[in-house]
Design a protein around this motif. Sequence first.
Motif, PDB file in Angstrom:
ATOM      1  N   ALA A  94       0.422  -1.332  -0.075  1.00  0.00           N
ATOM      2  CA  ALA A  94      -0.011  -0.436  -0.389  1.00  0.00           C
ATOM      3  C   ALA A  94       0.742   1.446   0.959  1.00  0.00           C
ATOM      4  O   ALA A  94       2.121   1.102   0.262  1.00  0.00           O
ATOM      5  N   SER A  95       0.431   2.204  -0.494  1.00  0.00           N
ATOM      6  CA  SER A  95       1.269   3.562  -0.960  1.00  0.00           C
ATOM      7  C   SER A  95       1.090   4.157   1.019  1.00  0.00           C
ATOM      8  O   SER A  95       0.477   3.974   1.988  1.00  0.00           O
ATOM      9  N   PHE A  96       1.986   4.887   1.730  1.00  0.00           N
ATOM     10  CA  PHE A  96       2.480   5.230   2.909  1.00  0.00           C
ATOM     11  C   PHE A  96       0.930   5.800   3.628  1.00  0.00           C
ATOM     12  O   PHE A  96       0.924   5.513   4.397  1.00  0.00           O
ATOM     13  N   VAL A  97       0.452   6.725   2.670  1.00  0.00           N
ATOM     14  CA  VAL A  97      -0.384   7.356   3.347  1.00  0.00           C
ATOM     15  C   VAL A  97      -1.593   6.193   3.694  1.00  0.00           C
ATOM     16  O   VAL A  97      -2.311   6.447   4.750  1.00  0.00           O
ATOM     17  N   GLU A  98      -2.123   5.177   2.429  1.00  0.00           N
ATOM     18  CA  GLU A  98      -3.054   3.621   2.916  1.00  0.00           C
ATOM     19  C   GLU A  98      -2.600   3.809   4.211  1.00  0.00           C
ATOM     20  O   GLU A  98      -3.671   2.825   5.127  1.00  0.00           O
ATOM     21  N   HIS A  99      -1.721   3.090   4.211  1.00  0.00           N
ATOM     22  CA  HIS A  99      -0.527   2.513   5.037  1.00  0.00           C
ATOM     23  C   HIS A  99      -0.585   2.723   6.830  1.00  0.00           C
ATOM     24  O   HIS A  99      -1.256   2.014   7.601  1.00  0.00           O
ATOM     25  N   TRP A 100      -0.197   4.266   6.900  1.00  0.00           N
ATOM     26  CA  TRP A 100      -0.440   5.319   7.975  1.00  0.00           C
ATOM     27  C   TRP A 100      -2.352   5.353   8.131  1.00  0.00           C
ATOM     28  O   TRP A 100      -2.132   5.108   9.167  1.00  0.00           O
ATOM     29  N   LEU A 101      -2.998   5.513   7.736  1.00  0.00           N
ATOM     30  CA  LEU A 101      -4.046   4.398   8.103  1.00  0.00           C
ATOM     31  C   LEU A 101      -5.177   4.649   8.409  1.00  0.00           C
ATOM     32  O   LEU A 101      -5.798   3.633   9.412  1.00  0.00           O
ATOM     33  N   TYR A 102      -4.462   2.089   7.886  1.00  0.00           N
ATOM     34  CA  TYR A 102      -5.689   1.328   8.023  1.00  0.00           C
ATOM     35  C   TYR A 102      -4.491   0.864   7.898  1.00  0.00           C
ATOM     36  O   TYR A 102      -5.108  -0.895   8.329  1.00  0.00           O
ATOM     37  N   GLY A 103      -3.313   0.703   7.931  1.00  0.00           N
ATOM     38  CA  GLY A 103      -2.352  -0.602   8.034  1.00  0.00           C
ATOM     39  C   GLY A 103      -2.104  -0.761   9.749  1.00  0.00           C
ATOM     40  O   GLY A 103      -2.457   0.343  10.532  1.00  0.00           O
ATOM     41  N   ASN A 104      -1.786  -2.115   9.581  1.00  0.00           N
ATOM     42  CA  ASN A 104      -1.126  -3.193  10.949  1.00  0.00           C
ATOM     43  C   ASN A 104       0.053  -1.697  11.758  1.00  0.00           C
ATOM     44  O   ASN A 104       0.472  -1.309  11.171  1.00  0.00           O
ATOM     45  N   ARG A 105       0.536  -2.104  13.326  1.00  0.00           N
ATOM     46  CA  ARG A 105       0.939  -1.397  13.903  1.00  0.00           C
ATOM     47  C   ARG A 105       1.806  -2.632  14.245  1.00  0.00           C
ATOM     48  O   ARG A 105       1.502  -3.819  14.732  1.00  0.00           O
ATOM     49  N   SER A 106       2.850  -1.882  14.830  1.00  0.00           N
ATOM     50  CA  SER A 106       3.624  -3.816  15.040  1.00  0.00           C
ATOM     51  C   SER A 106       4.634  -3.054  16.377  1.00  0.00           C
ATOM     52  O   SER A 106       5.036  -1.851  16.057  1.00  0.00           O
ATOM     53  N   ILE A 107       4.390  -3.144  17.513  1.00  0.00           N
ATOM     54  CA  ILE A 107       5.582  -3.126  18.665  1.00  0.00           C
ATOM     55  C   ILE A 107       6.137  -3.259  18.057  1.00  0.00           C
ATOM     56  O   ILE A 107       6.778  -2.957  19.565  1.00  0.00           O
ATOM     57  N   LEU A 108       6.734  -4.528  17.658  1.00  0.00           N
ATOM     58  CA  LEU A 108       8.808  -4.416  17.359  1.00  0.00           C
ATOM     59  C   LEU A 108       9.298  -3.453  16.594  1.00  0.00           C
ATOM     60  O   LEU A 108      10.431  -2.901  17.188  1.00  0.00           O
ATOM     61  N   SER A 109       8.037  -2.915  16.081  1.00  0.00           N
ATOM     62  CA  SER A 109       9.253  -2.124  15.093  1.00  0.00           C
ATOM     63  C   SER A 109       8.482  -0.300  15.887  1.00  0.00           C
ATOM     64  O   SER A 109       9.474  -0.087  15.660  1.00  0.00           O
ATOM     65  N   GLY A 110       8.292  -0.395  17.352  1.00  0.00           N
ATOM     66  CA  GLY A 110       7.430   0.363  18.114  1.00  0.00           C
ATOM     67  C   GLY A 110       8.928   0.400  18.916  1.00  0.00           C
ATOM     68  O   GLY A 110       8.870   1.838  19.005  1.00  0.00           O
ATOM     69  N   LEU A 111       9.236  -0.208  19.171  1.00  0.00           N
ATOM     70  CA  LEU A 111      10.541  -0.345  20.318  1.00  0.00           C
ATOM     71  C   LEU A 111      11.614   0.078  19.593  1.00  0.00           C
ATOM     72  O   LEU A 111      12.266   0.788  20.033  1.00  0.00           O
ATOM     73  N   VAL A 112      11.434  -0.571  18.207  1.00  0.00           N
ATOM     74  CA  VAL A 112      13.401   0.448  17.934  1.00  0.00           C
ATOM     75  C   VAL A 112      12.794   1.492  17.348  1.00  0.00           C
ATOM     76  O   VAL A 112      14.078   2.202  17.514  1.00  0.00           O
ATOM     77  N   GLY A 113      12.050   2.165  16.550  1.00  0.00           N
ATOM     78  CA  GLY A 113      11.408   3.112  16.912  1.00  0.00           C
ATOM     79  C   GLY A 113      12.200   3.910  17.626  1.00  0.00           C
ATOM     80  O   GLY A 113      12.400   5.592  17.912  1.00  0.00           O
ATOM     81  N   ALA A 114      11.460   3.644  18.802  1.00  0.00           N
ATOM     82  CA  ALA A 114      11.640   4.821  20.007  1.00  0.00           C
ATOM     83  C   ALA A 114      13.188   4.699  20.716  1.00  0.00           C
ATOM     84  O   ALA A 114      13.276   5.461  21.100  1.00  0.00           O
ATOM     85  N   TYR A 115      13.681   3.795  20.660  1.00  0.00           N
ATOM     86  CA  TYR A 115      15.247   3.322  20.817  1.00  0.00           C
ATOM     87  C   TYR A 115      15.595   5.236  19.633  1.00  0.00           C
ATOM     88  O   TYR A 115      16.728   5.281  20.346  1.00  0.00           O
ATOM     89  N   LEU A 116      15.392   4.291  18.831  1.00  0.00           N
ATOM     90  CA  LEU A 116      15.771   5.482  17.512  1.00  0.00           C
ATOM     91  C   LEU A 116      15.644   6.550  17.784  1.00  0.00           C
ATOM     92  O   LEU A 116      16.698   7.828  18.276  1.00  0.00           O
ATOM     93  N   GLY A 117      14.345   7.189  17.809  1.00  0.00           N
ATOM     94  CA  GLY A 117      13.871   8.767  18.191  1.00  0.00           C
ATOM     95  C   GLY A 117      14.902   9.079  19.619  1.00  0.00           C
ATOM     96  O   GLY A 117      15.436  10.502  19.982  1.00  0.00           O
ATOM     97  N   ALA A 118      15.144   7.719  21.026  1.00  0.00           N
ATOM     98  CA  ALA A 118      15.624   8.972  21.442  1.00  0.00           C
ATOM     99  C   ALA A 118      17.079   9.148  21.569  1.00  0.00           C
ATOM    100  O   ALA A 118      17.312   9.547  21.929  1.00  0.00           O
ATOM    101  N   LEU A 119      17.689   8.218  20.810  1.00  0.00           N
ATOM    102  CA  LEU A 119      19.419   8.381  20.602  1.00  0.00           C
ATOM    103  C   LEU A 119      18.643   9.828  19.978  1.00  0.00           C
ATOM    104  O   LEU A 119      19.695  10.286  19.659  1.00  0.00           O
ATOM    105  N   VAL A 120      18.347   9.595  18.621  1.00  0.00           N
ATOM    106  CA  VAL A 120      18.154  11.320  18.115  1.00  0.00           C
ATOM    107  C   VAL A 120      17.950  12.509  18.864  1.00  0.00           C
ATOM    108  O   VAL A 120      19.625  13.305  18.962  1.00  0.00           O
ATOM    109  N   ALA A 121      17.333  12.518  19.851  1.00  0.00           N
ATOM    110  CA  ALA A 121      17.238  13.547  20.769  1.00  0.00           C
ATOM    111  C   ALA A 121      18.360  13.944  21.603  1.00  0.00           C
ATOM    112  O   ALA A 121      18.682  14.641  22.127  1.00  0.00           O
ATOM    113  N   LYS A 122      18.558  12.781  21.993  1.00  0.00           N
ATOM    114  CA  LYS A 122      19.774  12.419  22.631  1.00  0.00           C
ATOM    115  C   LYS A 122      20.940  13.403  22.339  1.00  0.00           C
ATOM    116  O   LYS A 122      21.664  14.527  22.413  1.00  0.00           O
TER     117      LYS A 122
END
Length: 271
Positions: free
Chosen positions: A75-103
């Motif tokens: 799906a396109s990014f917009v379609e996936h953002w609106l209707y796609g699945n969410r992943s705990i695993l990739s969310g944890l990776v994203g949170a870790y990377l987001g914290a590193l970038v903020a630091k």
Amino acid sequence: MVPTLGHLGPVPINTHDVLVGVGVLVAAVVFLLEVRRRRVTDERVWIVVAGALVGGALLGRLGTWAQHLDLRQNASFVEHWLYGNRSILSGLVGAYLGALVAKRLTGYRLPTGDLFAPAVALGMAVGRIGCLLTELPGTPTGLPWGVTLTPAEAAALRPAYGADAVAGVPLHPSFAYEIVFQLLIFGVLWWLRDRLPVPGELFKLYLVGYAAFRFAVEFARGNEVVFAGLTRPQLFLLACAPLLAWHVVRQARRGVYRGLWRDRRGAEVAA
């Protein structure tokens, strides 16, 4: 199955979203308690928290976009953002990377993993209640605690899960397994929080433990098998978890985990 908690006028109150929100609130309370207990006064820590939240939200949603190797089938990014699945695993990776970038952006140097680990575990335990009440429980089982869907519940789940949503067959309550795991590891992390000599190590231990558990519980989850009898989360873990495991092995060789079994007076306790 409890897909909604009621209605606010004509708008249904989604059970999953409410409990995920409660989980985030619980995690925030635990995080705040740890910040106060550890006497963290640098206000940049809240920018790190914001980075973790943004990174987790973005990658948690978009991390499941590449469902097919042929990118044209996704799906396109917009379609996936609106209707796609969410992943705990990739969310944890994203949170870790987001914290590193903020630091990196703020110049904050102190480890924050010890603050996040217990909060994430308890928040996940609460949030997974929403999954237990609204999603496909798992694969068929002969165990006495299997969850059996009614014909109406199976029909409601079938558009998302296809033929795996069957009525009258006991299914593994896989999300209940995860709730128990998260509560247990929260207790372990709470016990370990003042015993590790290296700051920031607590969150890495949590990630290693969760990766091992999640790989195993996937066999009971009922997610789509895509390669060699494995699901997408399992393939993701095979790619990422060895790095975490190697970190723990290396730290163990350095003696980081020695002396964990000490009483409050500092004396060794027989294991």
